[in-house]
Design a protein around this motif. Structure first.
Motif, PDB file in Angstrom:
ATOM      1  N   ALA A 170      44.712  18.006  52.007  1.00 20.85           N
ATOM      2  CA  ALA A 170      44.653  16.830  51.144  1.00 20.85           C
ATOM      3  C   ALA A 170      43.276  16.172  51.208  1.00 20.85           C
ATOM      4  O   ALA A 170      42.524  16.340  52.170  1.00 20.85           O
ATOM      5  CB  ALA A 170      45.731  15.825  51.550  1.00 20.85           C
ATOM      6  N   ALA A 171      42.961  15.417  50.167  1.00 18.08           N
ATOM      7  CA  ALA A 171      41.746  14.604  50.157  1.00 18.08           C
ATOM      8  C   ALA A 171      41.894  13.476  51.172  1.00 18.08           C
ATOM      9  O   ALA A 171      43.003  13.222  51.666  1.00 18.08           O
ATOM     10  CB  ALA A 171      41.517  14.041  48.753  1.00 18.08           C
ATOM     11  N   PRO A 172      40.796  12.768  51.515  1.00 25.32           N
ATOM     12  CA  PRO A 172      40.884  11.697  52.530  1.00 25.32           C
ATOM     13  C   PRO A 172      41.985  10.676  52.245  1.00 25.32           C
ATOM     14  O   PRO A 172      42.737  10.301  53.159  1.00 25.32           O
ATOM     15  CB  PRO A 172      39.493  11.065  52.472  1.00 25.32           C
ATOM     16  N   LEU A 173      42.105  10.218  51.008  1.00 29.18           N
ATOM     17  CA  LEU A 173      43.167   9.260  50.700  1.00 29.18           C
ATOM     18  C   LEU A 173      44.541   9.902  50.840  1.00 29.18           C
ATOM     19  O   LEU A 173      45.504   9.256  51.245  1.00 29.18           O
ATOM     20  CB  LEU A 173      42.981   8.699  49.287  1.00 29.18           C
ATOM     21  N   GLY A 174      44.630  11.178  50.494  1.00 25.75           N
ATOM     22  CA  GLY A 174      45.895  11.886  50.664  1.00 25.75           C
ATOM     23  C   GLY A 174      46.292  11.987  52.122  1.00 25.75           C
ATOM     24  O   GLY A 174      47.464  11.857  52.479  1.00 25.75           O
ATOM     25  N   LYS A 175      45.315  12.210  53.004  1.00 24.98           N
ATOM     26  CA  LYS A 175      45.596  12.258  54.442  1.00 24.98           C
ATOM     27  C   LYS A 175      46.160  10.925  54.928  1.00 24.98           C
ATOM     28  O   LYS A 175      47.112  10.887  55.719  1.00 24.98           O
ATOM     29  CB  LYS A 175      44.322  12.603  55.209  1.00 24.98           C
ATOM     30  N   LEU A 176      45.576   9.832  54.464  1.00 26.49           N
ATOM     31  CA  LEU A 176      46.081   8.508  54.836  1.00 26.49           C
ATOM     32  C   LEU A 176      47.509   8.339  54.348  1.00 26.49           C
ATOM     33  O   LEU A 176      48.363   7.803  55.060  1.00 26.49           O
ATOM     34  CB  LEU A 176      45.180   7.425  54.235  1.00 26.49           C
ATOM     35  N   ASN A 177      47.777   8.824  53.142  1.00 23.76           N
ATOM     36  CA  ASN A 177      49.118   8.748  52.575  1.00 23.76           C
ATOM     37  C   ASN A 177      50.120   9.489  53.458  1.00 23.76           C
ATOM     38  O   ASN A 177      51.188   8.962  53.803  1.00 23.76           O
ATOM     39  CB  ASN A 177      49.090   9.355  51.162  1.00 23.76           C
ATOM     40  N   TYR A 178      49.783  10.710  53.850  1.00 22.19           N
ATOM     41  CA  TYR A 178      50.688  11.507  54.680  1.00 22.19           C
ATOM     42  C   TYR A 178      50.935  10.854  56.034  1.00 22.19           C
ATOM     43  O   TYR A 178      52.048  10.903  56.568  1.00 22.19           O
ATOM     44  CB  TYR A 178      50.124  12.911  54.871  1.00 22.19           C
ATOM     45  N   LEU A 179      49.922  10.249  56.615  1.00 20.08           N
ATOM     46  CA  LEU A 179      50.080   9.600  57.909  1.00 20.08           C
ATOM     47  C   LEU A 179      50.997   8.384  57.812  1.00 20.08           C
ATOM     48  O   LEU A 179      51.911   8.210  58.625  1.00 20.08           O
ATOM     49  CB  LEU A 179      48.712   9.188  58.459  1.00 20.08           C
ATOM     50  N   LEU A 180      50.761   7.546  56.828  1.00 17.61           N
ATOM     51  CA  LEU A 180      51.537   6.312  56.705  1.00 17.61           C
ATOM     52  C   LEU A 180      53.001   6.595  56.384  1.00 17.61           C
ATOM     53  O   LEU A 180      53.892   5.888  56.855  1.00 17.61           O
ATOM     54  CB  LEU A 180      50.925   5.413  55.625  1.00 17.61           C
ATOM     55  N   CYS A 181      53.247   7.639  55.598  1.00 20.84           N
ATOM     56  CA  CYS A 181      54.622   7.940  55.214  1.00 20.84           C
ATOM     57  C   CYS A 181      55.448   8.496  56.378  1.00 20.84           C
ATOM     58  O   CYS A 181      56.673   8.586  56.279  1.00 20.84           O
ATOM     59  CB  CYS A 181      54.637   8.925  54.053  1.00 20.84           C
ATOM     60  N   MET A 182      54.795   8.868  57.479  1.00 22.14           N
ATOM     61  CA  MET A 182      55.520   9.404  58.637  1.00 22.14           C
ATOM     62  C   MET A 182      55.637   8.381  59.755  1.00 22.14           C
ATOM     63  O   MET A 182      55.927   8.738  60.903  1.00 22.14           O
ATOM     64  CB  MET A 182      54.799  10.650  59.153  1.00 22.14           C
ATOM     65  N   VAL A 183      55.425   7.103  59.445  1.00 24.04           N
ATOM     66  CA  VAL A 183      55.420   6.084  60.496  1.00 24.04           C
ATOM     67  C   VAL A 183      56.784   5.976  61.182  1.00 24.04           C
ATOM     68  O   VAL A 183      56.872   5.705  62.379  1.00 24.04           O
ATOM     69  CB  VAL A 183      54.971   4.722  59.917  1.00 24.04           C
ATOM     70  N   GLY A 184      57.864   6.195  60.436  1.00 25.93           N
ATOM     71  CA  GLY A 184      59.195   6.129  61.034  1.00 25.93           C
ATOM     72  C   GLY A 184      59.390   7.198  62.090  1.00 25.93           C
ATOM     73  O   GLY A 184      59.875   6.924  63.194  1.00 25.93           O
ATOM     74  N   PHE A 185      58.998   8.424  61.771  1.00 24.94           N
ATOM     75  CA  PHE A 185      59.117   9.515  62.740  1.00 24.94           C
ATOM     76  C   PHE A 185      58.243   9.252  63.956  1.00 24.94           C
ATOM     77  O   PHE A 185      58.658   9.487  65.093  1.00 24.94           O
ATOM     78  CB  PHE A 185      58.731  10.846  62.081  1.00 24.94           C
ATOM     79  N   ALA A 186      57.023   8.766  63.729  1.00 25.00           N
ATOM     80  CA  ALA A 186      56.110   8.487  64.844  1.00 25.00           C
ATOM     81  C   ALA A 186      56.691   7.410  65.755  1.00 25.00           C
ATOM     82  O   ALA A 186      56.583   7.496  66.985  1.00 25.00           O
ATOM     83  CB  ALA A 186      54.746   8.050  64.307  1.00 25.00           C
ATOM     84  N   ALA A 187      57.307   6.376  65.172  1.00 29.02           N
ATOM     85  CA  ALA A 187      57.864   5.283  65.978  1.00 29.02           C
ATOM     86  C   ALA A 187      59.045   5.752  66.819  1.00 29.02           C
ATOM     87  O   ALA A 187      59.198   5.368  67.981  1.00 29.02           O
ATOM     88  CB  ALA A 187      58.298   4.139  65.054  1.00 29.02           C
TER      89      ALA A 187
END
Length: 212
Positions: A170-187
Motif C-alpha cells: 500500500a501507499a503511505p496513507l494506505g499503510k496508516l489506514n491498515y494500521l488504524l483499522c486493526m486497533v481492536g486486534f492490537a488492543a
C-alpha cells in the motif's frame, strides 16, 4: 486485572446483546437492497471523509452494515456467513461487553483512518475478527467450501499474510489506514502476540546456540 476487565466491571451493563446478529441482519438487508432496489445504496452508507465532514454522521455506524464485496454474490454470501459464524463464537467466548468493545475499537480505528486518509471500509475489521478467532480456537476445524476440513490456525495465518502483503504494497496513507483499522486486534491481542514473538526468538536463539 487488565484494563478490559476493569472496563467490563464498570461499564459491563452498557452493551448491545446479540450484536453480531444485528450486524449480519443489516448486511443482508443492505445487500438485498443493492441487488433488487438501489445498486448505489452502499455509497450513502460507507465511510467517506468528505461526507462525514459535510454532516453525514450516520456513516460512522452504517458502514458496518455494508458487506465487503471483494467478488461476486457467492463471495458476499460466504463472507456474511463466515462473519456470522466467527462473530457468534467470539460473542459466546467473550460475552456481550467484550465483543461490543472489540467491534467498537475496530469501528473507531476505521473512522479515524477515514478522517486521516479519506477512506476506510470493513475489510480490515473482517480480517481482525478472523485473526481473533484463530488466536482463541487455533485447533478447531472448519469446512472450507463446506467440504474440506481445515484448522482455523491456517485461516489465521492466511489472513495475517494477506494483511501483511496488503500493508507492504500500500501507499503511505494506505499503510496508516491498515494500521488504524486493526486497533481492536492490537488492543486485545497485542501483548499476547508480543510474548509469542519473544518466545519464538528465544527458541531460535537457543537452537542456534546449541548447534555449535
Amino acid at each position: 486485572m487488565n484494563w478490559i476487565t476493569k472496563l467490563e466491571r464498570k461499564f459491563g451493563r452498557y452493551c448491545i446483546p446479540n450484536l453480531i446478529s444485528i450486524l449480519i441482519g443489516g448486511q443482508i438487508l443492505v445487500y438485498a437492497v443493492e441487488l433488487f432496489v438501489n445498486q448505489y445504496i452502499s455509497f450513502y452508507l460507507n465511510l467517506d471523509r468528505g461526507a462525514l465532514l459535510a454532516g453525514q454522521i450516520w456513516r460512522v455506524i452504517t458502514f458496518m452494515f455494508v458487506p465487503f464485496s471483494g467478488g461476486g454474490p457467492l463471495s458476499v454470501v460466504l463472507g456474511i456467513y463466515f462473519t456470522w459464524f466467527i462473530g457468534t463464537a467470539l460473542e459466546k467466548e467473550w460475552g456481550d461487553f467484550r465483543f461490543n468493545l472489540y467491534l467498537l475499537l475496530g469501528m473507531l480505528g476505521a473512522v479515524l483512518a477515514c478522517l486521516c486518509t479519506g477512506w476506510a471500509d470493513t475489510y480490515c475489521l473482517s480480517l481482525s475478527l478472523l485473526l481473533a478467532f484463530a488466536m482463541l480456537y487455533p485447533e478447531v476445524q472448519v469446512l472450507l467450501f463446506f467440504v474440506i476440513p481445515v484448522r482455523v490456525k491456517y485461516f489465521g495465518l492466511f489472513a495475517a499474510a494477506l494483511w501483511v502483503f496488503s500493508f507492504l504494497t500500500a501507499a503511505p496513507l494506505g499503510k496508516l489506514n491498515y494500521l488504524l483499522c486493526m486497533v481492536g486486534f492490537a488492543a486485545f491481542f497485542g501483548p499476547q502476540a508480543a510474548r509469542s514473538v519473544r518466545a519464538w526468538i528465544r527458541r531460535e536463539q537457543w537452537k542456534r546456540k546449541n548447534r555449535r
